[in-house]
Write a protein that holds these residues in place. Structure first.
Motif, PDB file in Angstrom:
ATOM      1  N   LEU A  75      44.422 -38.127 -35.462  1.00 60.14           N
ATOM      2  CA  LEU A  75      44.327 -36.815 -34.821  1.00 60.14           C
ATOM      3  C   LEU A  75      45.334 -35.881 -35.471  1.00 60.14           C
ATOM      4  O   LEU A  75      46.522 -36.167 -35.524  1.00 60.14           O
ATOM      5  CB  LEU A  75      44.615 -36.923 -33.317  1.00 60.14           C
ATOM      6  N   GLU A  76      44.836 -34.756 -35.954  1.00 62.68           N
ATOM      7  CA  GLU A  76      45.683 -33.755 -36.585  1.00 62.68           C
ATOM      8  C   GLU A  76      45.500 -32.428 -35.864  1.00 62.68           C
ATOM      9  O   GLU A  76      44.367 -32.008 -35.609  1.00 62.68           O
ATOM     10  CB  GLU A  76      45.312 -33.599 -38.059  1.00 62.68           C
ATOM     11  N   VAL A  77      46.601 -31.768 -35.529  1.00 61.30           N
ATOM     12  CA  VAL A  77      46.558 -30.464 -34.876  1.00 61.30           C
ATOM     13  C   VAL A  77      47.028 -29.418 -35.878  1.00 61.30           C
ATOM     14  O   VAL A  77      48.164 -29.471 -36.348  1.00 61.30           O
ATOM     15  CB  VAL A  77      47.437 -30.425 -33.607  1.00 61.30           C
ATOM     16  N   ARG A  78      46.139 -28.486 -36.199  1.00 55.78           N
ATOM     17  CA  ARG A  78      46.444 -27.454 -37.181  1.00 55.78           C
ATOM     18  C   ARG A  78      46.549 -26.095 -36.488  1.00 55.78           C
ATOM     19  O   ARG A  78      45.708 -25.747 -35.658  1.00 55.78           O
ATOM     20  CB  ARG A  78      45.343 -27.378 -38.249  1.00 55.78           C
ATOM     21  N   LEU A  79      47.564 -25.345 -36.870  1.00 54.88           N
ATOM     22  CA  LEU A  79      47.752 -23.995 -36.343  1.00 54.88           C
ATOM     23  C   LEU A  79      47.265 -22.997 -37.385  1.00 54.88           C
ATOM     24  O   LEU A  79      47.774 -22.970 -38.508  1.00 54.88           O
ATOM     25  CB  LEU A  79      49.227 -23.753 -36.020  1.00 54.88           C
ATOM     26  N   VAL A  80      46.274 -22.184 -37.012  1.00 58.43           N
ATOM     27  CA  VAL A  80      45.741 -21.178 -37.939  1.00 58.43           C
ATOM     28  C   VAL A  80      45.791 -19.819 -37.256  1.00 58.43           C
ATOM     29  O   VAL A  80      45.507 -19.688 -36.069  1.00 58.43           O
ATOM     30  CB  VAL A  80      44.304 -21.503 -38.382  1.00 58.43           C
ATOM     31  N   ARG A  81      46.196 -18.813 -38.001  1.00 54.33           N
ATOM     32  CA  ARG A  81      46.267 -17.460 -37.443  1.00 54.33           C
ATOM     33  C   ARG A  81      44.858 -16.882 -37.343  1.00 54.33           C
ATOM     34  O   ARG A  81      44.100 -16.882 -38.315  1.00 54.33           O
ATOM     35  CB  ARG A  81      47.154 -16.565 -38.302  1.00 54.33           C
ATOM     36  N   SER A  82      44.536 -16.359 -36.157  1.00 50.98           N
ATOM     37  CA  SER A  82      43.206 -15.803 -35.928  1.00 50.98           C
ATOM     38  C   SER A  82      43.149 -14.298 -36.120  1.00 50.98           C
ATOM     39  O   SER A  82      42.064 -13.738 -36.328  1.00 50.98           O
ATOM     40  CB  SER A  82      42.722 -16.164 -34.514  1.00 50.98           C
ATOM     41  N   ASN A  83      44.312 -13.618 -36.043  1.00 46.90           N
ATOM     42  CA  ASN A  83      44.326 -12.169 -36.223  1.00 46.90           C
ATOM     43  C   ASN A  83      45.634 -11.724 -36.864  1.00 46.90           C
ATOM     44  O   ASN A  83      46.692 -11.893 -36.258  1.00 46.90           O
ATOM     45  CB  ASN A  83      44.140 -11.463 -34.873  1.00 46.90           C
ATOM     46  N   PRO A  84      45.564 -11.171 -38.100  1.00 49.48           N
ATOM     47  CA  PRO A  84      44.372 -11.132 -38.949  1.00 49.48           C
ATOM     48  C   PRO A  84      43.988 -12.534 -39.391  1.00 49.48           C
ATOM     49  O   PRO A  84      44.862 -13.399 -39.535  1.00 49.48           O
ATOM     50  CB  PRO A  84      44.816 -10.257 -40.124  1.00 49.48           C
TER      51      PRO A  84
END
Length: 502
Positions: free
Chosen positions: A254-263
């Protein structure tokens, strides 16, 4: 002004009409103020949610507490002091067992939480609809519990968990070995206790004595200090439970990735289609939406669009502030997404959706625990960032009381905007749906509007105080509306946020 030096810009819509409540189903009982946010600094939004506002996409709303049928109180958890409850530990162990051994529970626990939010959440662009349409859409959002929550655990499930845990403890206690002979032999007539045998002792006393003896032997043989021995008896932390399933021989990864949604970041764009498909399936299977309802445009407005600007600060977290998606990847497959905002003093949970195939893992509650742990991680980088906001707590709706189990927790007083511990609030809310939570009669709103003339407005691309704008304005006065808006956002925000005036 905020870290970036830019302004926030909003259009205020008021909140005079009542709409259907998603909690008690009152057709005209839900009331809230609303405004469309074209853009917003993270500090302005932090100050707004600390006055009872929440966002759904770019729409920001505030329940009219004395008027609405189901008052919604802003709730926050002290992330650094949080200790998982028995039901929380059960969920963490269930996930650990699945990751380690590949054992997926056959069926979801009864009452597994999910947000009562609906995908009908973000209003369309203001230029495409009239003001009344915006009001209607906004009211629909809040009535169905717009934001939130990645965490949603029904009280029924928690009661079942707590009862099961209590029952198990009772059985363990009753099964413990006694220090005396338990065979049921009747004493011989005329004879008392055998004076040649030691008296019977309680089992817990014997266990305590054996534990002390072991500690003494360990300290003498290994040189272990009494301090370390005491630490060994400390309860497991949230992070301890989460790290149990990270062994190299685990069946799953299990990997939890943080990605910016805006922008949107490149990682967000690359995973957009997979994320949307999980959301669509979640809405259809879990929330029983018709297949045509969870459209891509709705998904973008509700869960991808955000007014929050991406901001960086020297004393802030490494990834900066703003709106993000926390993606849960299981063996390279996207199975859940938590929508969050990272603000100057908190991580604010917005929504959680997951693949229905994994509903038995209680991902709603599990993601909340992960977000609390994430908040604790961020606090190491930014000392002020130490709270986890769970959206709204609705005491009058029993299935929405689960948020109060992430403790220690505070509720926001709707009159003084001072935080009050939930233990002090629940007796008040037991007797009345609406309550002034701060019981100090002398306390007031420290940021109450004192001079509406200093509120900033944007008119014809020019920023000016409302006092100047009102003198130039032609037509009927709008002071009552601006006064209401300023009182809701507070004097500080009124002097920073630009209120659009046509």
């Amino acid at each position: 002004m905020a870290l970036s030096g830019s302004y926030s810009l909003v259009e205020y819509f008021g909140g005079d009409d009542g709409y259907r409540c998603g909690y008690c189903k009152n057709e005209k009982g839900n009331f809230s103020h609303g405004m469309w946010s074209h853009n917003m600094t993270v500090q302005d939004y932090q100050d707004l949610i600390d006055r009872g506002w929440r966002r759904s996409g770019k729409y920001v709303y505030k329940p009219i507490m004395k008027k609405t049928c189901c008052p919604q109180y802003t709730i926050r958890c002290h992330a650094l002091k949080f200790q998982p409850s028995k039901s929380h530990k059960k969920i963490l162990k269930k996930m650990s067992k699945f990751i380690s051994n590949g054992e997926l529970p056959a069926a979801p626990d009864e009452g597994e939480p999910m947000d009562s939010a609906s995908g009908e959440a973000g209003p369309p662009e203001p230029t495409k609809v009239c003001q009344s349409d915006l009001k209607h859409i906004a009211a629909t959002d809040s009535e169905k519990n717009v934001p939130k929550s990645p965490i949603v655990t029904e009280v029924k499930k928690n009661l079942v968990d707590s009862s099961a845990a209590s029952s198990e403890n009772s059985q363990n206690d009753s099964a413990s070995v006694s220090g005396c002979d338990t065979a049921a032999k009747a004493p011989k007539p005329g004879m008392g206790a055998d004076p040649s045998r030691p008296p019977c002792r309680k089992a817990k006393d014997l266990r305590k004595e054996r534990r002390l003896q072991k500690d003494q032997i360990r300290q003498q043989g290994d040189g272990v200090s009494s301090t370390n021995a005491a630490n060994a008896n400390q309860p497991k932390t949230l992070e301890d439970f989460m790290s149990e399933s990270l062994g190299e021989s685990s069946s799953h990864r299990l990997e939890v990735r943080l990605v910016r949604s805006n922008p949107p970041s490149p990682q967000f764009k690359a995973s957009f289609d997979a994320s949307y498909q999980v959301y669509k399936l979640y809405q259809i299977v879990i929330h029983k939406d018709p297949p045509e309802k969870p459209s891509e445009s709705q998904f973008r407005r509700f869960l991808c669009d955000s007014p929050l600007e991406a901001e960086q600060s020297p004393d802030g977290p490494e990834m900066g502030y703003g709106s993000f998606h926390q993606q849960y990847w299981l063996d390279g497959r996207l199975v859940a997404v938590g929508v969050i905002d990272i603000l100057p003093t908190c991580v604010s949970s917005v929504y959680l959706y997951y693949h229905p195939d994994f509903a038995s893992l209680s991902l709603g509650s599990y993601s909340a625990l992960r977000e609390i742990a994430f908040t604790r991680q961020l606090q190491k980088q930014s000392s002020k960032l130490c709270y986890y906001y769970l959206g709204f707590y609705i005491h009058s709706c029993p299935k929405m009381r689960y948020k109060g189990q992430y403790r220690p927790a505070d509720l926001l007083c709707p009159e003084t905007y001072i935080w009050v511990s939930i233990e002090r609030c629940t007796p008040l809310l037991d007797s009345s749906r609406y309550a002034r939570l701060n019981q100090d009669p002398n306390a007031g709103d420290a940021r109450a509007v004192k001079d509406v003339g200093r509120a900033l407005v944007l008119n014809r691309r020019t920023v000016m105080p409302y006092a100047i704008y009102s003198r130039k304005r032609k037509g009927p006065s709008d002071q009552a509306e601006v006064q209401q808006y300023a009182s809701l956002v507070g004097q500080d925000c009124a002097e920073r946020i630009l209120l659009y005036r046509s």
